[in-house]
Structures are given as structure tokens and as C-alpha cells.
Scaffold this motif. Structure first.
Motif, short mmCIF file in Angstrom:
data_model
loop_
_atom_site.label_atom_id
_atom_site.label_comp_id
_atom_site.label_asym_id
_atom_site.label_seq_id
_atom_site.Cartn_x
_atom_site.Cartn_y
_atom_site.Cartn_z
N VAL A 757 0.82 -1.22 0.00
CA VAL A 757 0.00 0.00 0.00
C VAL A 757 0.85 1.27 0.00
CG1 VAL A 757 -0.22 0.21 2.52
CG2 VAL A 757 -2.06 1.05 1.05
N MET A 758 2.05 1.20 0.58
CA MET A 758 2.93 2.38 0.63
C MET A 758 3.88 2.44 -0.57
SD MET A 758 1.97 4.21 3.13
CE MET A 758 3.31 5.37 3.41
N GLN A 759 3.65 1.56 -1.54
CA GLN A 759 4.44 1.62 -2.77
C GLN A 759 3.68 2.34 -3.87
OE1 GLN A 759 7.55 0.32 -2.67
NE2 GLN A 759 7.15 -0.25 -0.55
N LYS A 760 2.47 2.81 -3.54
CA LYS A 760 1.62 3.46 -4.54
C LYS A 760 1.50 4.95 -4.24
CE LYS A 760 -1.19 -0.76 -4.72
NZ LYS A 760 -2.53 -1.32 -4.48
N PRO A 761 1.26 5.76 -5.27
CA PRO A 761 1.06 7.19 -5.02
C PRO A 761 -0.29 7.43 -4.36
CG PRO A 761 0.70 6.69 -7.34
CD PRO A 761 1.22 5.43 -6.71
N PRO A 762 -0.47 8.59 -3.73
CA PRO A 762 -1.78 8.91 -3.15
C PRO A 762 -2.85 8.90 -4.24
CG PRO A 762 -0.11 10.50 -2.45
CD PRO A 762 0.50 9.68 -3.54
N ARG A 763 -4.05 8.55 -3.85
CA ARG A 763 -5.13 8.52 -4.85
C ARG A 763 -5.44 9.94 -5.32
NH1 ARG A 763 -10.32 10.00 -3.78
NH2 ARG A 763 -10.88 10.48 -1.62
N SER A 764 -5.80 10.03 -6.56
CA SER A 764 -6.15 11.33 -7.14
C SER A 764 -7.53 11.76 -6.66
CB SER A 764 -6.13 11.23 -8.67
OG SER A 764 -6.73 12.36 -9.25
N ARG A 765 -7.72 13.08 -6.55
CA ARG A 765 -9.03 13.59 -6.20
C ARG A 765 -10.06 13.28 -7.30
NH1 ARG A 765 -9.68 17.61 -2.18
NH2 ARG A 765 -8.64 16.75 -0.36
N GLN A 766 -9.56 12.97 -8.51
CA GLN A 766 -10.45 12.61 -9.60
C GLN A 766 -10.81 11.11 -9.56
OE1 GLN A 766 -7.92 15.04 -10.20
NE2 GLN A 766 -9.69 16.36 -9.97
N SER A 767 -10.14 10.38 -8.67
CA SER A 767 -10.43 8.95 -8.51
C SER A 767 -11.49 8.79 -7.42
CB SER A 767 -9.16 8.19 -8.13
OG SER A 767 -9.45 6.85 -7.83
N HIS A 768 -12.57 8.10 -7.73
CA HIS A 768 -13.70 8.01 -6.81
C HIS A 768 -13.91 6.57 -6.33
CE1 HIS A 768 -14.63 12.15 -7.70
NE2 HIS A 768 -14.68 11.88 -8.99
N LEU A 769 -14.68 6.45 -5.27
CA LEU A 769 -14.96 5.13 -4.71
C LEU A 769 -15.61 4.22 -5.74
CD1 LEU A 769 -16.29 6.12 -1.16
CD2 LEU A 769 -14.33 4.65 -1.61
N LEU A 770 -16.60 4.72 -6.42
CA LEU A 770 -17.32 3.92 -7.41
C LEU A 770 -16.68 4.16 -8.78
CD1 LEU A 770 -19.70 1.96 -7.44
CD2 LEU A 770 -21.17 3.87 -8.11
N LYS A 771 -15.57 3.48 -9.05
CA LYS A 771 -14.86 3.68 -10.30
C LYS A 771 -15.21 2.56 -11.29
CE LYS A 771 -10.70 1.56 -8.26
NZ LYS A 771 -9.29 1.74 -7.97
N LYS A 772 -14.84 2.78 -12.55
CA LYS A 772 -15.24 1.87 -13.62
C LYS A 772 -14.72 0.45 -13.39
CE LYS A 772 -15.63 5.43 -17.20
NZ LYS A 772 -15.11 5.94 -18.49
N SER A 773 -13.47 0.34 -12.97
CA SER A 773 -12.90 -1.00 -12.76
C SER A 773 -13.65 -1.75 -11.67
CB SER A 773 -11.41 -0.89 -12.41
OG SER A 773 -11.23 -0.14 -11.21
N LEU A 774 -14.09 -1.02 -10.64
CA LEU A 774 -14.84 -1.66 -9.55
C LEU A 774 -16.21 -2.11 -10.05
CD1 LEU A 774 -14.97 -0.61 -5.86
CD2 LEU A 774 -17.12 -0.98 -7.05
#
Length: 916
Positions: A757-774
């Protein structure tokens, strides 16, 4: 505030007679009656805390969020649709979640309040001409009070008398070096805090003693003015709450859209009357509303809070921990946050040797650890330096130094004394052998301190320590290998070069010198004592970084989190520390507060894009830096411990205060308090915050995938025109949502952070809980598999009973068995789904199949609940179920295995693609 600063400057420059007249006081202080009258008029000498909402409002807001309101409406819909029990159940879920949220926040606030201690408890004042001890809150303007080393200063005051007074003003200025104070006004820079004869509330005396008269108390002090600036800053809604509000709207639209589609379809395909179609559609709407979302979010946040408490981080608001997980920038103070806030000697330099002392942490919380060091103690030059460090010193040992002890004094003098003690120097024997005769205290003009000692019957020994620029010109000789020689130009250049080299590393050098004179003259004057000195060496020191900060900074870089040092300390020191611990590269840009004031908003934003350090900054500067970062789209965490940090702590998306060294104003303004003042705890909090957000997404994936097999049977019923009897009733759908799914979903909220989890960048404000991949994974993968399996279970049960040779049963024992198998198949598909949802791409076996006990408790619970619904006669009629046999159970138990293994295969392929 400039007008207030001008007023303080006037107090600093006034003649004492005028000052006493202005404050209606005298050298013998106030009378008790006058003090009581002023206390009644002006109020207590306390700093007002940030005004909080009434407790009933804090309680109520847990029940009126957007998601909570949606659940209230859902319960009402369920009641109107004829399922009163389920409507009440939904309301109970809402009530329990609201109470749980309130309890968690109330408990965190109580823990915070227990830490906040407002100003020193007692102060020695002169009233009615007598010295007496009073509560610091009773101090009033005009009071005369006494100070000694170790005392906190209760109010802003003008000094009347001083004796070697030095004040730690780091809480106000961020400057780690104590300020030397004197009763005689010596002028100042434009900054009021640099006035030498004023002292301020919230600071403390580290050396000497003094008498002072109060000219400002409570919220009128510098401490109070900054607190007031903090109070005026309103806290914005947290990113998590914004995202949950967005999610609630999205899910509401989905539920209403599906409800409308099913309403229309039931009229046109099944020819339901509008009233019956409406009730059917209402049931589908309730089914698609995630009743478990709020409990899961609250539980996930609460468990993150508890884990952080175990790591010495106290979170005041549940949402704060997730916000920290989104942080893209940390604005960090230096003194006491990245460093230990205690001077440490790490070099003893002579022209012949450079001794680097081992064990930077040889003093921990004042405890002296007498371990050996790597210096040659037979070196006569080193012996002479240690003697000067120990004797030309006002620091005191509070206990015996045979094993451990504590020191009291300025950070510089404590560092010198402890370094001498590390060499096993017997301080008591040395003091007896060389008794002190005179002391010439340190002052800010001479920048030196000197002591005179008796050396035998015929000699006196003068020991001097001070700034190299002020002390080296007084030296005419030098000691080399125990021999006194002339101090040549070449040797002076060598000394200055060494000092410059250390300064470039952010280290501070003290010049150590001495001389012997005949004891025929009993009392020396200052000029005679500090002339024709013999240079010995340099004592080099710094405020060392915390040992754990190196790894913490490295983790931040790996997580693509930028760290910006914002300090009141000198640019040279700030740069050296930042480069040493890896916050910046070797050549960062250093911007001073003065330079910052001249920058436009555009210029500042451009500077913030690169490696930058801010030094010699004022409170409003730090506030502006945080604001500019937020305008650039960053989620800002701001750390600090001083009063000067409080406005920025309040303005930041999450403020992190130090629990031990932090001031009350800073703690009150912050969202999180580090009880161990450990910067590394911030990194642990970021990890927990990222885990919380990830767990909410795992929960969403889990509950959304069950909606597909719940809706699919109803779609078959509708689009077949009723030829396929309803494979799953509304009651059975709600049984999954509010019954069997609930505990496993809550178990996902307790999932620990994935190892990467600490190998990834912070999530973008444009990235939302209900995203297309989910959505794809929920509907197109997990949901599709579960729909096919549950539909197969329905038709297979009918096939065993003679279908398609005879029509599908719309009632009777065969229909009940078919719907029971459909329900049970969905439940067992969800068992595989909850295990699959534990990770995004990592194998579940890597984190441990049985490592999350709460999920397995949830799985056991849903199997038991399913058995109760199937076998208890009075529940069979309510939920349209019937008993099933061993053959059916063997089929059900086998369902999770292929689903789980298929998902493990998908994750393996994904990991392979990512590597290539």
C-alpha cells in the motif's frame, strides 16, 4: 497585529518609572485588592479553546448525513411496501451506526481533552510587598512575578531584573537556540519577538533568573493572538465525507433507475396493476441501497483509530485518518518534530584532531547514558577542552552521575556538560580542584561566557567559551599537543576553514579558550579576563534528527508524498537537516520568510513544485504555504508543536500536533496528536488511512456484486412475462442485504493494509470510490458468476422435479425448494466473494487465508443464519424457504471453491501483465 506589536515595543522602551505609571503598579507589585479587581474586569489568564458545537449537535450530525437520510427513507419505503419488519431493521442499523460513530468521536475528544494543559499551574508573584505563589490563571496586568530556570512564563511581560536569563522561545518562533534576555533595552529588529527585554506566555526559562512585570494576559498575549487566528479558521468538510456524499448520490440514482425499470417492466411484461408494480419496484429500490455502508465505514475508521492509538497517534475525528491516507504533501516543522529538540555535541575539533563522538542519542529525555566514546582521552588538548566545557558552564546535574542523571540548563550548556560526562570526567573532583571565583555571564553582545577558577596558590585559570567570530580575535596563542604556541595567520585560517566546513553542514561551533594569570589580583574585570587568550579547539554541535525519521522520510518518498520543511530556524541549519535526513536532494531551494513575503501567489506556486525549504518563517507564512498547496490541488498534512503552527494546523486538510512538546493551542487546532512526538507515526497513520479507503472500496465491491444475482432472477421473471416464477422473493433479497452479507462486509472493514500500500502514489481527487474498474468487477465478473450459478441452482432443482416436461412450479414444495436453493447459492457465492475482495491484485494466500478472523466469523454467521431460515418452520413461511437435503448441501459447499480459484487465477494474470 502590527499595532499590538507597536504597543509592546513601547513597553520595551519605556523608562521604568513611566512603565509602572502606565501599568498602575510598582516594584513591589500590586495589592491583593487591586489584583482581584483587575481579574474581575479582564478575566482569567487563560487561552480560550476553539469554540465547539453543542454536544447535542455533535450527537445529531451522526444521524443526518446524506447516507443516513437515505436509510431513513429506505426504511420508510420498506414499511409502505408491506415489509414492516425490514423497515424497522433498516432504521435499527442507522441508529446503531449513529450511536457507534458518536461514541468513537466522543471517546477521542475526551482523550484529547485530558492531554490539554493550559499554561503553567503556579507562579511566584509579589503582592502586598510579599512573595507568594498563585495559580497562573490569576495573573493580571501589573503583576510583578519571579522567574528561575525551568519555569514557564505565564504572561507577556517586561523584564525588570535579570541574571544570565535565557528563554526557550521555540514554541513561538520555531528557533531551537534559546534567546538571551536582559532588563536593559538594546533595540531590536522589526520583529517584536526579537526584543531582548520582553518575555512571552507559553515560553520557558532555561537558564538564570529574573523579575518581570506583566503587560498582557490571556488572549491579549502573543500566545493568545495566534490562538485567536486559529479560532477564526473554519474547518472544511473532509475528502472522505465528500466522497461518501458523492457515492450516496450515485447509488441513489442507480437504485431509483432500477426501481423505475422494474416498475415499467412489471406493468408491460407481467401486467401487474400499478399498485402491485409500485410495491415490487419499491422492494428492488430497497434491495439496491447499501444498508451496510455506514456501519462498515464507521467500523473501518474506528479500527484504524484504535490501531493508531496503539502506535501513539490520537485521532480526534474518525474521518481524519482516511484524509491523512490521501495526503500528497506533509508540511513539517523541524525543531522537535524531525529533530530531537536537544543540542548534541558530535565533534570536538583541534588543529591536530577531529574527534567525532559516538552515539548521537546519548541523552534521551534528559537521561545521561554514560557509554564510552571514541576519543583519545590522553590527548592534553582534548582534556583541556573537556575541562572548559564542564567548568565554564551553568548547567546542573539534578542527580548523581554515577549511573544516570538529569541536567538542567540551556540546550547548549547541557550538551557541553553531557559530552564532558561521557568522557568519565569526575565533575565533583574537578570543581573541588578548581573552585570557581568569578563568573562573567553570557550576553548577546559579547556572545561569550567566562569563569575564573583558583589554580593552586599562585595562579588563576580563566575559561572562556563563545562564538568563534567574537572569541577568536581575543586569542593570541594556541595550544597544540599540550604546548602553547603563537597563533599564526595560517592557524587562524585553518580554524576559520574548519568552522566554515561545519557551518555548511548546519552545525554550530563554539570556540573554547583559556589563560593562566597570577593570583595576586583577587578580582578581575571583564576586559582583563577576556584578553590574550589561548585557543584550544571547537565544540561542534547540532540538534540531531530523530533516529526513526530517516526510514519514515524514505517511506514517504516511496509513497510519492512530498515533505516540505517549514521552520523558524536558520536557513543553513534547515538545509543541512533536510539534506541529511533525505527530505530533499543535495541542492534544494531555501526560501526565507522575508523572501516569501515578496513573492506573488503565482511565484509561490511555482516554487512549491520543486525541492524547497522554508526557513525563518512567521505564523502567517506557514498558513500561506498550506493555502497555496491546497489551491494547487494537494491534500496537505501539516505538523507542528508551537503556537506559531496552530493556524496552519487548522487550515490544513489534517493537522498533526506533537503531544509531548506541543502547546495546548496546537493540540486544540490539530486533527491528530502524536503522543510520542514521533514523525514516523505519521507514516503509520498514512498507511492506516490508505487501508481505510481501500477497505471501503472492498466493501462496495462485495455488496454490489450481490446485487446482480439478486436482480437477475427478477429480470427473468419480468422479461418472461411471468412464465418463469420469481426465483427470488423480495424478502429473500433483503435477507441477503441485511442478514447474511452484513457481518462479512463488516469484516472487510477490518482488513489490514496490503503490504504494497505504501508503494503506490496517493489517490487522485479525480479517482472516486465507485470507479469503472470496480463496477466491472462487481457486475461483469463476480456478479455474473454468481448470477449464472444461482440461476443454475434454480433451474436444476426444477429439472430434478420434472422440468421441462412439466411447467415451472409457481407455488408448492418444488417452488419453495427452488427459491431456497437460489437464495443459498447466492449466499455461498458471497462466501467466495468476501475472500476474493480482501485483495485487489495480491494473492489472498500471501496475506494469509485465515488472517482476518472477523471475516471468518461473518462466514460462520451467514451459514448459521441460512440454516435458521431454512429449517425453522415459523421463518419458512416469512422467507419462502423449505428444508433441503444432503445432496443439495454438497452442491452448495462446492460453489465457493471454483469461484475463489478463478479469481486467484485472474489476479495472477494481472500481476504478470503488470510486471511485463
Amino acid at each position: 497585529m502590527k499595532d499590538d506589536q507597536g504597543k509592546a515595543q513601547i513597553y520595551a522602551q519605556k523608562d521604568l518609572t513611566e512603565l509602572f505609571q502606565e501599568l498602575a503598579s510598582s516594584p513591589t507589585g500590586l495589592t491583593a485588592q487591586v489584583a482581584a479587581d483587575r481579574l474581575q474586569k479582564n478575566g482569567l489568564n487563560t487561552i480560550q479553546k476553539i469554540k465547539r458545537q453543542p454536544e447535542w449537535q455533535n450527537f445529531l450530525k451522526n444521524f443526518i448525513s446524506l447516507m443516513a437520510c437515505l436509510l431513513w427513507v429506505s426504511g420508510l419505503i420498506a414499511i409502505f411496501s408491506g415489509t414492516t419488519e425490514l423497515g424497522i431493521a433498516i432504521w435499527c442499523v442507522n441508529v446503531i451506526n449513529g450511536l457507534f460513530s458518536y461514541y468513537q468521536q466522543h471517546a477521542a475528544q475526551k482523550a484529547t481533552d485530558s492531554m490539554l494543559k493550559m499554561l503553567p499551574n503556579y507562579t511566584q508573584v509579589i503582592r502586598d510587598g510579599k512573595q507568594q505563589q498563585i495559580d497562573a490563571s490569576q495573573i493580571v496586568v501589573g503583576d510583578v512575578f519571579l522567574l528561575s530556570a525551568g519555569d514557564s512564563i505565564p504572561a507577556d511581560a517586561r523584564l525588570l531584573e535579570t541574571n544570565s536569563l535565557q528563554i526557550d522561545e521555540s514554541a513561538l518562533t520555531g528557533e531551537s537556540v534559546p534567546a538571551t534576555k536582559d532588563a536593559v533595552y538594546q533595540g531590536s529588529d522589526s520583529d517584536q519577538l526579537s526584543v531582548n527585554n520582553l518575555v512571552y506566555a507559553g515560553t520557558s526559562a532555561v537558564n538564570g533568573s529574573a523579575k518581570a512585570i506583566v503587560f498582557a494576559t490571556g488572549m491579549q498575549t502573543e500566545f493568545g493572538k495566534i490562538a485567536q487566528l486559529t479560532h477564526q479558521q473554519k474547518k472544511t468538510i473532509s475528502p472522505l465525507q465528500l466522497e461518501l456524499n458523492r457515492l450516496t448520490k450515485q447509488l441513489s440514482i442507480i437504485a431509483l433507475s432500477i426501481g423505475a425499470a422494474f416498475f415499467v417492466a412489471s406493468i408491460f411484461f407481467v401486467h401487474y396493476p400499478p399498485a402491485q408494480a409500485f410495491i415490487f419496484a419499491l422492494g428492488m429500490i430497497v434491495a439496491f441501497i447499501p444498508e451496510g455502508l455506514l456501519p462498515t465505514v464507521t467500523l473501518s475508521l474506528a479500527q484504524g483509530v484504535r490501531r493508531m492509538a496503539q502506535k501513539h497517534a490520537l485521532v480526534k475525528e474518525l474521518n481524519s485518518i482516511e484524509t491523512l491516507g490521501e495526503a500528497t504533501v506533509i508540511c513539517s516543522d523541524k525543531t522537535g518534530t524531525l529533530t530531537q529538540n536537544q543540542m548534541t555535541i558530535n565533534h570536538l575539533w583541534t588543529p591536530e584532531h577531529d574527534y567525532q563522538l559516538t552515539g548521537e542519542g546519548y541523552e534521551v529525555n534528559g537521561q545521561i547514558m554514560l557509554d564510552q566514546q571514541s576519543a583519545d582521552l590522553t590527548d592534553p588538548d582534548l582534556q583541556q577542552m573537556l575541562k572548559i566545557m564542564a567548568l565554564d558552564n551553568d548547567a546542573k546535574l539534578q542527580t548523581s552521575f554515577d549511573q544516570q542523571g538529569q541536567t538542567l540548563g540551556t540546550p547548549t550548556e547541557r550538551a557541553l556538560l553531557i559530552a564532558a560526562l561521557k568522557s568519565k570526567l569526575n565533575l565533583q573532583q574537578l570543581a573541588e580542584k578548581l573552585p570557581k571565583l568569578q563568573t562573567f555571564p553570557f550576553d548577546s553582545i559579547r556572545k561569550r561566557m567566562s569563569t575564573v577558577h583558583q589554580l593552586g596558590s599562585q595562579w588563576q585559570l580563566v575559561l572562556v567559551k563563545g562564538a568563534l567570530s567574537e572569541t577568536l580575535p581575543l586569542c593570541s596563542q594556541i595550544q597544540l599537543n599540550g604546548q602553547v604556541k603563537s597563533l599564526t595567520t595560517e592557524l587562524r585560517q585553518q580554524i576559520l576553514a574548519a568552522n566554515a566546513q561545519y557551518a555548511a553542514q548546519g552545525l554550530r561551533s563554539l570556540c573554547l579558550a583559556y589563560k593562566k594569570i597570577s593570583s595576586s589580583q583577587q578580582q578581575l574585570d571583564l576586559t582583563e579576563a577576556e584578553s590574550n587568550l589561548i585557543f584550544v579547539g571547537l565544540a561542534v554541535m547540532m540538534d540531531p534528527p530523530r533516529p526513526e525519521v530517516y526510514q519514515a522520510v524514505q517511506k514517504c518518498h516511496q509513497a510519492k508524498i512530498k515533505i516540505i520543511m517549514v521552520t523558524g530556524d536558520s536557513p543553513l541549519t534547515a538545509k543541512a537537516v533536510a539534506v541529511k535526513i533525505g527530505i530533499t536532494g543535495p541542492n534544494p531551494r531555501v526560501v526565507t520568510g522575508e523572501q516569501l513575503e515578496k513573492m506573488s501567489a503565482t511565484q509561490l506556486k511555482e516554487v512549491l513544485k520543486g525541492d524547497v525549504i522554508f526557513a525563518r518563517v512567521a505564523p502567517e507564512h506557514k498558513y500561506r504555504i498550506v493555502s497555496s498547496l491546497q489551491q494547487c490541488g494537494h491534500v496537505v498534512a501539516s505538523t507542528g508543536d508551537g503556537v506559531n503552527d496552530a493556524p496552519a494546523l487548522k487550515k490544513a486538510d489534517i493537522g498533526v500536533a506533537m503531544g509531548k512538546l506541543g502547546t495546548d493551542v496546537a493540540k486544540d487546532a490539530a486533527d491528530m496528536i502524536l503522543t510520542d512526538d514521533n514523525f514516523a507515526s505519521i507514516v503509520a497513520a498514512i498507511e492506516e488511512g490508505r487501508a481505510v479507503y481501500s477497505n471501503i472500496q472492498k466493501f462496495l465491491l462485495y455488496i454490489l456484486n450481490s446485487n446482480v444475482p439478486e436482480a437477475f432472477p427478477s429480470a427473468l421473471f419480468l422479461f418472461s412475462g411471468g412464465l418463469i416464477p420469481l426465483p427470488l422473493t423480495v424478502m429473500q433479497i433483503l435477507t441477503v442485504d441485511l442478514g447474511t452479507d452484513m457481518l462479512p462486509a463488516l469484516g472487510l472493514g477490518a482488513e489490514r493494509a496490503e503490504p504494497d500500500v505504501m508503494q503506490k502514489p496517493p489517490r487522485s481527487r479525480q479517482s472516486h470510490l465507485l470507479k469503472k474498474s470496480l463496477i466491472w468487477r462487481a457486475f461483469g465478473w463476480y456478479g455474473l458468476l454468481a448470477s449464472l450459478i444461482s440461476t443454475f441452482a434454480y433451474f436444476y432443482t426444477n429439472y430434478v422435479s420434472g422440468w421441462p416436461n412439466k411447467a415451472l412450479a409457481a407455488n408448492g414444495s418444488v417452488y419453495l425448494e427452488a427459491t431456497t436453493m437460489t437464495l443459498a447459492a447466492i449466499v455461498f457465492c458471497q462466501i467466495a466473494a468476501v475472500l476474493n475482495c480482501r485483495t485487489e491484485n495480491m494473492s489472498v494466500f500471501k496475506i494469509g487465508l485465515f488472517s482476518n478472523h472477523q471475516i471468518w466469523i461473518g462466514i460462520i454467521f451467514e451459514i448459521l443464519l441460512l440454516n435458521i431460515l431454512i429449517y425453522l418452520p415459523f421463518l419458512q413461511g416469512i422467507f419462502n424457504t423449505t428444508a433441503i437435503g444432503l445432496k443439495e448441501w454438497l452442491f452448495l459447499v462446492a460453489i465457493p471453491i471454483p469461484i475463489f480459484l478463478l479469481e486467484e487465477l485472474r489476479k495472477l494474470i494481472n500481476r504478470h501483465w503488470q510486471r511485463t
